[in-house]
Design an enzyme around this catalytic site. Structure first.
Site, PDB file in Angstrom:
ATOM      1  N   GLN A 218       0.842  -1.202   0.000  1.00 20.36           N
ATOM      2  CA  GLN A 218       0.000   0.000   0.000  1.00 20.36           C
ATOM      3  C   GLN A 218       0.875   1.248   0.000  1.00 20.36           C
ATOM      4  O   GLN A 218       1.088   1.874   1.048  1.00 20.36           O
ATOM      5  CB  GLN A 218      -0.907   0.007   1.235  1.00 20.36           C
ATOM      6  N   ASP A 250     -10.215   7.216   5.950  1.00 17.05           N
ATOM      7  CA  ASP A 250      -9.370   6.240   6.622  1.00 17.05           C
ATOM      8  C   ASP A 250      -7.958   6.791   6.789  1.00 17.05           C
ATOM      9  O   ASP A 250      -7.416   7.431   5.890  1.00 17.05           O
ATOM     10  CB  ASP A 250      -9.334   4.966   5.750  1.00 17.05           C
ATOM     11  N   TYR A 254      -1.918  10.628   8.366  1.00 10.22           N
ATOM     12  CA  TYR A 254      -0.629  10.305   7.760  1.00 10.22           C
ATOM     13  C   TYR A 254      -0.424  10.903   6.375  1.00 10.22           C
ATOM     14  O   TYR A 254       0.504  10.517   5.668  1.00 10.22           O
ATOM     15  CB  TYR A 254      -0.494   8.777   7.659  1.00 10.22           C
ATOM     16  N   GLU A 292     -11.009   9.014  10.610  1.00 13.37           N
ATOM     17  CA  GLU A 292     -10.488   7.911  11.395  1.00 13.37           C
ATOM     18  C   GLU A 292      -9.077   8.300  11.816  1.00 13.37           C
ATOM     19  O   GLU A 292      -8.150   8.251  11.022  1.00 13.37           O
ATOM     20  CB  GLU A 292     -10.440   6.613  10.597  1.00 13.37           C
TER      21      GLU A 292
END
Lengths: 610, 466
Positions: A218, A250, A254, A292
C-alpha cells in the site's frame, strides 16, 4: 511485503483484467499520458435523503460489510444487491446510517483498504449501478450511506502506482513518495508491527524505495504533489455526485510527511482536510466527513478544525480511547476508567460529533491505552493468543462478555447513551460469535446469521463456496443465533436492541444534549445527565452499575426538585425528586434511563393574579 | 423576642443538656451532664428566622470542660421540614439546629463571601477565592465529630463541633499545601476563625466539594468483593484448593494502589517543602519506642490472645531505638487510611488532616515520621481485604485470597510511593514498628468494641512478627 512479489508485475497490469467490460481507470490513455477515468455523469444518480444538516449528530450508525451481509447471486460472497434486499430489516431495526467499509476494486490484500481503482466497484460486490440502486433504496427508507475512502495510500495494483513506477517522468511519476534511500522520516513509527519491518520498500521496476505507513503493498500517495490532492478531490466528487452521504476518511493523520517529525497530524494534513470540507460545504450540503484518527482525544479534536466556525475539517471523528475503557470499567467494577477518559476529552466544535463504538471490523484497538492497561486488557479478555492481532483483540462483543446477557445490555446501553453517535457492528444486535481460527481479522467478519437454514440464510450457494464459514459452534452458531428466531421472540437481544434504539430516537438529549457526569460516592456506579435545551427541554439521566453485584446510589438531583423520573423503556414513574439525595438501587450490571419531567409552572394562576 | 443571644442560650441550657447527648458529635456520652454554660453567643442574622452562633461549655463533673460550637435558629413558626431539628421552646418561639435550615446556612456563606468579622468571629475567603452565594446547602450524612454542609454541588463547609484551643491542623495544613501548589487536596476556599480567651480557635473551613469522588475504602472493597466472588466459583470446581491470584482478577486494585502511593508521597513531599523537615534525635526514637511499649503493655494485660506475641513485639519496638539511618520528621496526615482518600476522575485526594481525634492537639501537630501514615494505609489495606463478609466460602481459601490481595496492594502502594519519595520498605524496622503499633491499637479497639473483628489485627500481629 517481499519485493519479489512486485517484480512479477508487469506493465500490462495497468488495467486489471477483472474489470474488463466495466468502466474503470486506465481504460484509455490520453496523449499527455493521463489515464482516462470514469465520470459521475456516466451513471444514474440516487435521490437524496430528506434534508437534515445535523443528521449525523443524532444518528445511529450500523457498520456492515458488503461481503458478509447477504449474497444475492449465490456465489458465496455478499454483494451490494444483497445488502439492498436487506434494507427493510435495517429500517425495522431503526438504524439511520450504514457505514460500508470499502467496496472499491481491490486485490483484497487488506480487506479492500488496498484500493486499486477509486471509481470502480469490486466486481464480486456488483457495479457502480448497483451501488446507486442501494443508495436510492436506502434514501427511500430514510437511511443514509457512507463509505470508507482511503486517501493516504492505494494498492500497488492501482494504475497510478503502475504508471508511477514505470515512468518516473510521466504525469504519475510524482504521485507517490519515492526515494533513493530507505532512511528518511526515521521518527515515524511502524504501525503494523506484526508484519512490517520498515516504512520503506524497494521497487525493482523503478529502482527506488517507496514510502508506506501501512502494508508494503500500500504505497502512500505524495500529497506534496498538488495533482494528487486534486485527483483525490475529484474522487470525492465522483461519489458525492452519485448521492453518497459521506465518507469515513481512513488513516487521515498520515497524509503528509515531514523530516524530523513522527509524520502524524502535520499542519498540512489539516490544510488538505479543510480543502475537502470546503468542497462538501460548497457543493454537497448534508454530507459528512468522518475522520479515522486513532489518536488521543486532545489530538483528534484538531481534526474537527476551527471551533469558531463550528468546525471546518471533519464533521465526525471516532473516539478510540473510550471503547477499551468501557471494557475496563465493567471488568474492574469501577466507573473511573470511563470517567477519566471523558474528563480528558475536550469539548468539540458545535457542528461536530464523536463516533463511538464497542466493536468494529478491526481488532479491539488497544493503541490508545497505556502499556499497563493493555496488559490488563489482554489478561482479561484474551484467553487464547490467537485472539490477539497487532495491538488489539480480535473478538466480537458477545464472546468478549462470555455471552452474558446482562453485560451485553449494559454495554449497549452505554454505547447508546454516552456522548457521541453510536456505531453498531453488524451481527452484534443478535449476539453473533467469532471464529478465532480464521486468519488475520476474519474472525469477526463471518456471514450474517439470518435463519437456521443452510449457510445461515446468508447465501444459497454450496456451503463449500462461501467466502468464510458461518459460525457453527453450539453457543453462537447460526442455528441458535439468527435474526429469524430472534425477531419473533419478544425477549431476544435483537428486539431489546431495537427497543433501545427507538427510545434513543425519542429523546434528542442522547444525540444533541450536553453530557455531565453526576457525582456519587459509589465507585461502581456511573451516572450522567444528558441535557438538551435548544428546542424544548429534554433531560435524560442514565445510571449504570459497573459491578456484577447489586449497588445502591444516592444522586444529588436537588436541581430538579419536584421533577419526576420516568423510566424510559417501560414508562414507569418513579417517586418525585425531593430535597434529599435521590436513592436508587441497581441490580448487578443493571442500568436505568430516566427522563426527568419537570413540574410545569401554573400559568393560568399567574395570569389571574395580575 | 427581644432577649440577647447570650440570655437566650442561658434560658435554654436545660434543653441543651437534654439534646446534646443525642448528637453524634457530642464526645461526652458516657458521663451525665451537670450543666451547659454559655461561653459566648453572637447574633449572625435576622429576627425571624434568627441565627445565633454560640459556644457552650459542658460541665460533666470533671476539671476540664469540653467546649462545643452550636448554630441555633429561632423562628416564631417552625416549618414541618425543620421539626426534627427542634431543640427548645423559648417564649412563643422555637429554637432549633440551624444547620438544617438552608435559609440560615446561606447567611454563613454570605458572611464568608463578604469577608466580614462579627463580634470576634472572622469570616474569610482564602486569597483569590470568590464564592457564589446563590448555592443552597444541605447537611451531609452522619459524621463522627463535625457537621458538614454541602452548598450546591460546589462547596463543603466543615463546622467543628468540639473546639480545641489552637488552630485546626486541617486548616493549617490545607493552607500550607495550597501555598506550595499541592494537587492532591481539595482546594481550600475559606474559614471561620476566632479566639477563645487567649487561644485561637477554628470554627469552620470551606473547601471545594469533590462531587464525583468516591472513597478509597469503597473502591478497595469493591475489588476484594470481585476477587472473593471468583474464588467461590473456583471452590465449586472439584479438586481446587488454590485461591485466585488477585493479579489475575478483573477487579484488580493494584494500579489504583500504586497511584494512591504516588499521591500520598507527593503530599508528604509537599508538606516537607512547606513546613520543613528535621532529623529525629536519639532521644526522640527512645521516646517513640517507649510509647509503643507502653501501649503494648497496656493491651497485653487486657487481651490474652496477644500474650504469645508479646516478647517478639517488645523486641520489634526496641529495634526503633537502634535505627541507624537518620529518621526525617515532618508534619504528616496523622490518621491516614482508605476512608481518608478520595478518588476523583483525575487523581487521588487526601482529606481531613485533623489527625487522630482522640489525641491532644499538641501531639497531633508535632512532627513525626511519614512512615506512620504509610503504616496506617498498609493496615487499612489489610482491613479492606477482610471486610467483605465470608458467606459460605471456605475460610482457608478466603484467608489466603485476602492475604494475597493485601500483599499485592501494599506492595503496589509502596511502589507508587517510592516513585516520588524514599521507598518506605527500606526502613523496614521502623515501618514494621509503626504497623505493629497500629495493629495493637486495633486489637485494643476491636477487643472493646467489635470482638468479631479481633482476628484481623491479631492475624496481622502474628504475620508481622513471624
Amino acid at each position: 511485503m517481499p519485493s519479489d512479489d512486485l517484480r512479477a508485475q508487469t506493465l500490462d497490469h495497468q488495467s486489471p483484467s477483472d474489470l474488463e467490460g466495466i468502466p474503470h481507470t486506465g481504460e484509455a490513455v490520453r496523449s499527455d499520458g493521463h489515464l482516462v477515468e470514469p465520470q459521475a455523469k456516466d451513471f444514474e444518480h440516487a435521490k437524496a435523503a430528506p434534508r437534515d444538516p445535523y443528521w449525523y449528530k443524532h444518528a445511529v450508525f450500523y457498520e456492515v460489510l458488503v461481503r458478509a451481509f447477504h449474497d444475492s447471486d449465490c456465489n458465496g460472497t455478499g454483494d451490494l444487491t444483497g445488502l439492498t434486499q436487506k434494507l427493510d430489516y435495517l429500517q425495522w431495526l431503526g438504524v439511520d446510517c450504514l457505514w460500508l467499509p470499502p467496496f472499491y476494486a481491490s486485490p483484497l490484500r487488506d480487506g479492500g483498504y488496498d484500493i486499486s481503482d477509486y471509481r470502480a466497484v469490486l466486481p464480486e460486490f456488483g457495479t457502480v449501478e448497483d451501488f446507486v440502486v442501494l443508495l436510492d433504496e436506502a434514501h427511500k427508507r430514510g437511511i443514509r450511506v457512507i463509505t470508507d475512502l482511503v486517501m493516504n495510500h492505494t494498492s500497488d495494483q492501482h494504475p497510478w502506482f503502475q504508471e508511477s513506477r514505470r515512468d518516473p517522468d510521466g504525469p504519475y511519476g510524482d504521485y507517490y513518495v519515492w526515494s533513493d534511500k530507505d532512511t528518511g522520516y526515521a521518527d515515524a513509527r511502524i504501525i503494523f508491527v506484526d508484519t512490517e519491518g520498515s516504512n520503506w520498500t524497494y521497487d525493482p521496476v523503478r529502482g527506488q524505495f517507496y514510502w508506506h505507513r501501512f502494508f508494503s503493498h500500500q504505497p502512500d500517495l505524495n500529497y506534496e504533489n498538488p495533482a494528487v490532492g486534486d485527483a483525490m478531490i475529484d474522487v470525492l466528487r465522483f461519489w458525492l455526485d452519485l448521492g453518497i452521504d459521506g465518507f469515513r476518511l481512513d488513516a487521515v493523520p498520515y497524509l503528509f510527511e515531514q523530516e524530523g517529525t513522527n509524520c502524524e497530524n502535520l499542519p498540512r494534513t489539516h490544510e488538505f482536510l479543510k480543502r475537502c470540507r470546503k468542497v462538501v460545504d460548497d457543493e454537497y450540503p448534508d454530507r459528512v466527513l468522518l475522520a479515522e484518527a486513532n489518536q488521543w482525544p486532545a489530538d483528534v479534536v484538531e481534526y474537527f478544525g476551527d471551533a469558531a466556525v463550528g468546525g471546518d475539517e471533519a464533521h465526525m471523528a471516532f473516539h478510540f480511547p473510550l471503547m477499551p475503557r468501557i471494557f475496563m470499567a465493567v471488568r474492574r467494577e469501577s466507573r473511573f476508567p470511563i470517567s477519566e477518559i471523558l474528563a480528558q476529552t475536550p469539548t468539540i466544535p458545535s457542528g461536530c460529533q464523536w463516533g463511538i463504538f464497542l466493536r468494529n471490523h478491526d481488532e479491539l484497538t488497544l493503541e490508545m491505552v497505556t502499556d499497563e492497561e493493555r496488559d490488563y486488557m489482554y489478561s482479561e479478555y484474551v484467553k487464547d493468543p490467537r485472539m490477539r492481532a497487532n495491538i488489539g483483540i480480535r473478538r466480537r462483543l458477545a464472546p468478549l462478555l462470555d455471552n452474558d446477557r446482562n453485560q451485553l445490555e449494559l454495554f449497549t446501553a452505554l454505547l447508546l447513551s454516552l456522548p457521541g453517535s453510536p456505531v453498531l457492528y453488524y451481527g452484534d444486535e443478535i449476539g453473533m460469535g467469532d471464529n478465532i481460527w480464521l486468519g488475520d481479522r476474519d474472525s469477526v467478519r463471518t456471514p450474517m446469521q439470518w435463519t437456521p437454514d443452510r449457510n445461515a440464510g446468508f447465501s444459497r450457494c454450496d456451503p463449500g463456496r462461501i467466502y468464510l464459514p458461518v459460525i457453527m459452534d453450539p453457543v453462537y452458531g447460526y442455528q441458535a443465533v439468527n435474526v429469524e428466531a430472534q425477531s419473533t421472540s419478544s425477549q431476544s437481544l435483537l428486539n431489546w436492541t431495537r427497543r433501545m434504539i427507538q427510545v434513543r430516537r425519542e429523546h434528542p438529549a442522547f444525540g444533541l444534549g450536553d453530557f455531565t457526569e453526576l457525582g456519587c460516592s459509589n465507585p461502581s456506579v456511573l451516572a450522567y445527565l444528558r441535557k438538551y435545551t435548544d428546542d424544548g427541554n429534554d433531560l435524560v439521566i442514565c445510571v449504570n452499575n459497573m459491578s456484577r453485584f447489586p449497588q445502591p446510589v444516592e444522586l444529588d438531583l436537588s436541581e430538579y426538585q419536584d421533577g419526576v423520573p420516568v423510566e424510559l423503556t417501560g414508562g414507569v414513574r418513579f417517586p418525585p425528586i425531593g430535597e434529599l439525595p435521590y436513592l436508587l438501587t441497581l441490580p448487578g450490571h443493571g442500568f436505568y434511563w430516566f427522563n426527568i419531567e419537570l413540574p410545569t409552572p401554573d400559568v393560568t394562576r399567574d395570569q389571574y393574579r395580575c | 423576642m427581644t432577649n440577647t443571644a447570650a440570655d437566650l442560650i442561658a434560658d435554654i441550657s436545660d434543653s441543651l443538656a437534654a439534646v446534646l447527648p443525642e448528637q453524634r458529635w457530642f464526645a461526652g456520652k458516657d458521663r451525665p451532664i451537670r450543666a451547659v454554660l454559655p461561653v459566648r453567643a453572637t447574633d449572625l442574622a435576622g429576627s425571624d428566622p434568627r441565627l445565633i452562633h454560640a459556644v457552650v461549655e459542658v460541665d460533666q463533673g470533671e476539671s476540664y470542660r469540653d467546649r462545643y460550637q452550636l448554630m441555633l435558629g429561632v423562628r416564631s413558626d417552625l416549618p414541618e421540614f425543620l421539626g426534627h431539628a427542634w431543640v427548645a421552646a423559648c417564649g412563643d418561639h422555637a429554637v432549633y439546629q440551624a444547620v438544617h435550615d438552608p435559609e440560615l446556612t446561606a447567611v454563613l456563606l454570605d458572611l464568608m463571601a463578604r469577608g466580614v468579622e462579627v463580634d470576634g468571629l472572622g469570616f474569610a475567603t482564602e486569597p483569590g477565592v470568590t464564592l457564589d452565594t446563590e448555592q443552597r446547602s444541605r447537611p451531609v450524612g452522619a459524621e463522627q465529630s463535625n457537621t458538614s454542609l454541602v452548598y450546591g454541588q460546589t462547596y463543603i463547609l466543615k463546622l467543628f463541633r468540639k473546639l480545641a484551643a489552637g488552630r485546626s491542623p486541617d486548616l493549617e495544613l490545607h493552607r500550607a499545601l495550597t501555598a506550595v501548589g499541592c494537587k492532591h487536596i481539595a482546594a481550600l476556599l475559606g474559614s471561620i476563625e476566632g479566639a477563645l480567651g487567649a487561644d485561637p480557635v477554628t470554627y469552620g473551613m470551606m473547601s471545594e466539594f469533590l462531587r464525583s469522588a468516591a472513597e478509597g475504602w469503597a473502591m478497595a472493597t469493591a475489588s476484594v468483593r470481585d476477587l472473593l466472588a471468583d474464588n467461590q466459583v473456583i471452590e465449586g470446581a472439584p479438586g481446587h484448593a488454590q485461591p485466585n491470584d488477585p493479579a489475575d482478577a478483573g477487579g484488580d486494585f493494584a494500579s489504583e494502589a500504586r497511584r494512591l502511593g504516588h499521591a500520598v508521597a507527593t503530599v508528604h513531599t509537599d508538606l516537607a517543602t512547606a513546613l520543613g523537615v528535621s532529623v529525629a534525635s536519639r532521644g526522640y526514637l527512645d521516646a517513640l519506642a517507649a510509647g509503643m511499649q507502653r501501649r503494648l503493655h497496656r493491651v497485653v494485660s487486657q487481651v490474652a490472645e496477644l500474650a504469645p506475641h508479646a516478647d517478639v513485639l517488645r523486641a520489634a519496638f526496641d529495634e526503633v531505638r537502634d535505627v541507624d539511618a537518620p529518621v526525617p520528621l515532618q508534619r504528616i496526615h496523622g490518621d491516614l487510611h482508605l476512608g481518608q482518600v478520595l478518588r476523583t476522575v483525575s487523581r487521588w485526594v487526601l482529606i481531613d488532616f485533623e489527625g487522630e481525634p482522640m489525641i491532644p492537639l499538641a501531639d497531633r501537630i508535632a512532627p513525626a515520621s511519614a512512615l506512620r501514615d504509610v503504616a496506617g494505609m498498609l493496615r487499612s489495606f489489610d482491613y479492606a481485604a477482610h471486610h467483605v463478609p465470608l458467606g459460605d466460602a471456605d475460610p482457608e481459601i478466603h484467608a489466603a485470597a485476602a492475604l494475597a490481595w493485601t500483599t499485592r496492594n501494599q506492595e503496589a502502594f509502596c511502589d507508587g510511593y517510592a516513585q516520588v519519595a524514599a521507598d518506605p520498605r527500606k526502613d523496614a524496622a521502623l515501618l514494621r514498628a509503626f504497623e505493629l503499633d497500629k495493629a495493637i491499637y486495633e486489637v485494643s479497639y476491636e477487643h472493646a468494641n467489635r470482638p468479631a473483628w479481633l482476628p484481623i489485627p491479631l492475624a496481622a500481629v502474628a504475620r508481622l512478627t513471624s
